[in-house]
Design a protein around this motif. Structure first.
Motif, PDB file in Angstrom:
ATOM      1  N   GLY A 185      41.481  38.715  41.709  1.00 41.22           N
ATOM      2  CA  GLY A 185      41.533  40.168  41.667  1.00 41.22           C
ATOM      3  C   GLY A 185      40.447  40.776  40.805  1.00 41.22           C
ATOM      4  N   GLY A 186      40.648  42.047  40.446  1.00 37.97           N
ATOM      5  CA  GLY A 186      39.672  42.765  39.645  1.00 37.97           C
ATOM      6  C   GLY A 186      38.540  43.312  40.488  1.00 37.97           C
ATOM      7  N   TYR A 187      37.382  43.468  39.840  1.00 35.72           N
ATOM      8  CA  TYR A 187      36.207  44.031  40.504  1.00 35.72           C
ATOM      9  C   TYR A 187      35.166  42.951  40.785  1.00 35.72           C
ATOM     10  N   LEU A 210      39.068  42.442  46.265  1.00 33.72           N
ATOM     11  CA  LEU A 210      38.634  41.130  45.803  1.00 33.72           C
ATOM     12  C   LEU A 210      39.835  40.219  45.613  1.00 33.72           C
ATOM     13  N   LEU A 211      39.811  39.072  46.269  1.00 31.79           N
ATOM     14  CA  LEU A 211      40.883  38.088  46.141  1.00 31.79           C
ATOM     15  C   LEU A 211      40.544  37.069  45.055  1.00 31.79           C
ATOM     16  N   LEU A 212      39.397  36.412  45.199  1.00 30.96           N
ATOM     17  CA  LEU A 212      39.039  35.313  44.308  1.00 30.96           C
ATOM     18  C   LEU A 212      37.544  35.324  44.046  1.00 30.96           C
ATOM     19  N   THR A 213      37.162  35.114  42.793  1.00 31.24           N
ATOM     20  CA  THR A 213      35.770  34.903  42.422  1.00 31.24           C
ATOM     21  C   THR A 213      35.594  33.457  41.995  1.00 31.24           C
ATOM     22  N   ILE A 214      34.667  32.765  42.648  1.00 26.13           N
ATOM     23  CA  ILE A 214      34.307  31.390  42.297  1.00 26.13           C
ATOM     24  C   ILE A 214      32.965  31.454  41.586  1.00 26.13           C
ATOM     25  N   ASP A 215      32.937  31.122  40.310  1.00 25.04           N
ATOM     26  CA  ASP A 215      31.748  31.333  39.492  1.00 25.04           C
ATOM     27  C   ASP A 215      31.146  30.001  39.041  1.00 25.04           C
ATOM     28  N   SER A 216      29.818  29.974  38.949  1.00 23.13           N
ATOM     29  CA  SER A 216      29.137  28.774  38.472  1.00 23.13           C
ATOM     30  C   SER A 216      29.299  28.580  36.974  1.00 23.13           C
ATOM     31  N   ARG A 217      29.560  29.660  36.247  1.00 27.53           N
ATOM     32  CA  ARG A 217      29.677  29.595  34.790  1.00 27.53           C
ATOM     33  C   ARG A 217      30.859  30.437  34.321  1.00 27.53           C
ATOM     34  N   GLU A 218      31.538  29.980  33.284  1.00 22.92           N
ATOM     35  CA  GLU A 218      32.610  30.757  32.679  1.00 22.92           C
ATOM     36  C   GLU A 218      32.049  31.800  31.719  1.00 22.92           C
ATOM     37  N   TRP A 219      30.851  31.564  31.231  1.00 24.24           N
ATOM     38  CA  TRP A 219      30.134  32.532  30.411  1.00 24.24           C
ATOM     39  C   TRP A 219      28.674  32.119  30.350  1.00 24.24           C
ATOM     40  N   ASP A 220      27.820  33.052  29.926  1.00 24.00           N
ATOM     41  CA  ASP A 220      26.420  32.741  29.679  1.00 24.00           C
ATOM     42  C   ASP A 220      25.993  33.491  28.424  1.00 24.00           C
TER      43      ASP A 220
END
Length: 331
Positions: free
Chosen positions: A246-248, A269-279
């Motif tokens: 969710g979210g933006y 937005l259902l799901l965000t699949i991200d390469s990094r948890e933070w940078d």
């Protein structure tokens, strides 16, 4: 910082999302996870990709996992030297690409399990009626027609009706990109407040936020405090990095794009699949329990998934009926 106290209008651009916080572990089929085993009915066919694209060359999934394990262990053992020569030889062999003879461009390729999330673990997860489990899989190859990146399959189901489960799901003989092979991770869901991507705010609000940021940056420079953190809307107060429900959505690569379902209803937005948890730009989002890991190599990439050139993949579903066909955006 309460950004809505500075700009009350942002209360109209607020959503709650659930950060998944994947961390290396050994999830069970009955648990929410990234890269873990799925709760899948034994008598239900495993989904495959038949879209036309080359699929007969690549690395073995098991070799990708072993390559990562050896490399991580070597750097933990000796952060200054890393792998020994013997390990380098093994790593080189594990990087070998294989050719699967006779595998045509439309032959079925089993999809890789990416994530499964139970509604009970994620408050607010919008599931179709009668469903309490979201499962996401993808094809580990690029070049799916006009779409860049993997072909994504979204499966909703009722966990109560699964019955006997599939113990050993099929696996592709080779994969096109090791970045599409997730490492098993347990989840630690956390709800946070997000605010809309800056380019989708009203023009007046955008200008006022930019002026506020400029003023803060100028004050930091005048203080001569080299360690002073300048808070910005985009990096610190808008959209959380990492895997989330969710979210933006962030539109940092393509710019904002309209997402409308084929039925005419807006998509969410259902799901965000991200390469990094933070940078380096989003350190303020690092969980308190992970602060000591900030400087550790790969600590911000527990899933080892890489989307595009280190970006993220957003999956959108219909706001009226999540069972309608989903859409994907890579940023």
């Amino acid at each position: 910082m309460d950004i809505e106290a500075e700009f009350p209008e942002l209360s109209g651009y607020r959503k709650v999302c659930t950060r998944l916080h994947p961390r290396p572990g050994a999830p069970k089929p009955q648990e929410s996870s990234v890269g873990g085993p799925f709760l899948w009915p034994r008598d239900e066919p495993w989904p495959t990709c038949r879209a036309p694209h080359p699929r007969d060359r690549g690395r073995r999934v098991e070799n990708v996992h072993e390559w990562r394990r050896i490399l991580a262990e070597a750097w933990r053992r000796d952060p200054d030297v890393g792998p020994s020569q013997d390990e380098l030889d093994i790593l080189s062999a594990l990087e070998r690409e294989y050719h699967v003879l006779g595998l045509g461009e439309t032959d079925p390729v089993p999809l890789l399990p990416v994530a499964q999330v139970f509604v009970t673990d994620v408050p607010g997860l919008a599931a179709p009626a009668g469903c309490d489990l979201l499962q996401v899989l993808w094809c580990p190859f690029d070049a799916h027609g006009a779409q860049s990146g993997p072909d994504v399959h979204v499966q909703w189901r009722s966990s109560a009706g699964i019955g006997e489960t599939l113990a050993d799901p099929p696996c592709p003989e080779v994969i096109g990109d090791p970045g599409y092979v997730p490492e098993p991770c347990v989840l630690d869901p956390e709800q946070v407040v997000e605010h809309e991507y800056s380019e989708l705010l009203s023009e007046d609000l955008q200008e006022r936020i930019e002026a506020w940021e400029a003023e803060a940056e100028e004050a930091a420079e005048e203080s001569y405090d080299e360690e002073a953190d300048v808070v910005t809307y985009h990096h610190d107060l808008s959209i959380a990095p990492g895997w989330k429900i969710g979210g933006y959505a962030s539109w940092s690569v393509t710019g904002p794009s309209e997402t409308t379902c084929s039925c005419g209803e807006p998509m969410q937005l259902l799901l965000t699949i991200d390469s990094r948890e933070w940078d380096g730009g989003t350190l303020s989002w690092v969980p308190l329990e992970d602060r000591e890991l900030i400087n550790e190599s790969e600590a911000n990439a527990p899933t080892q998934v890489t989307v595009g050139r280190g970006g993220c993949l957003n999956i959108f579903t219909c706001s009226a009926n999540p069972a309608h066909e989903h859409r994907v955006s890579i940023q």
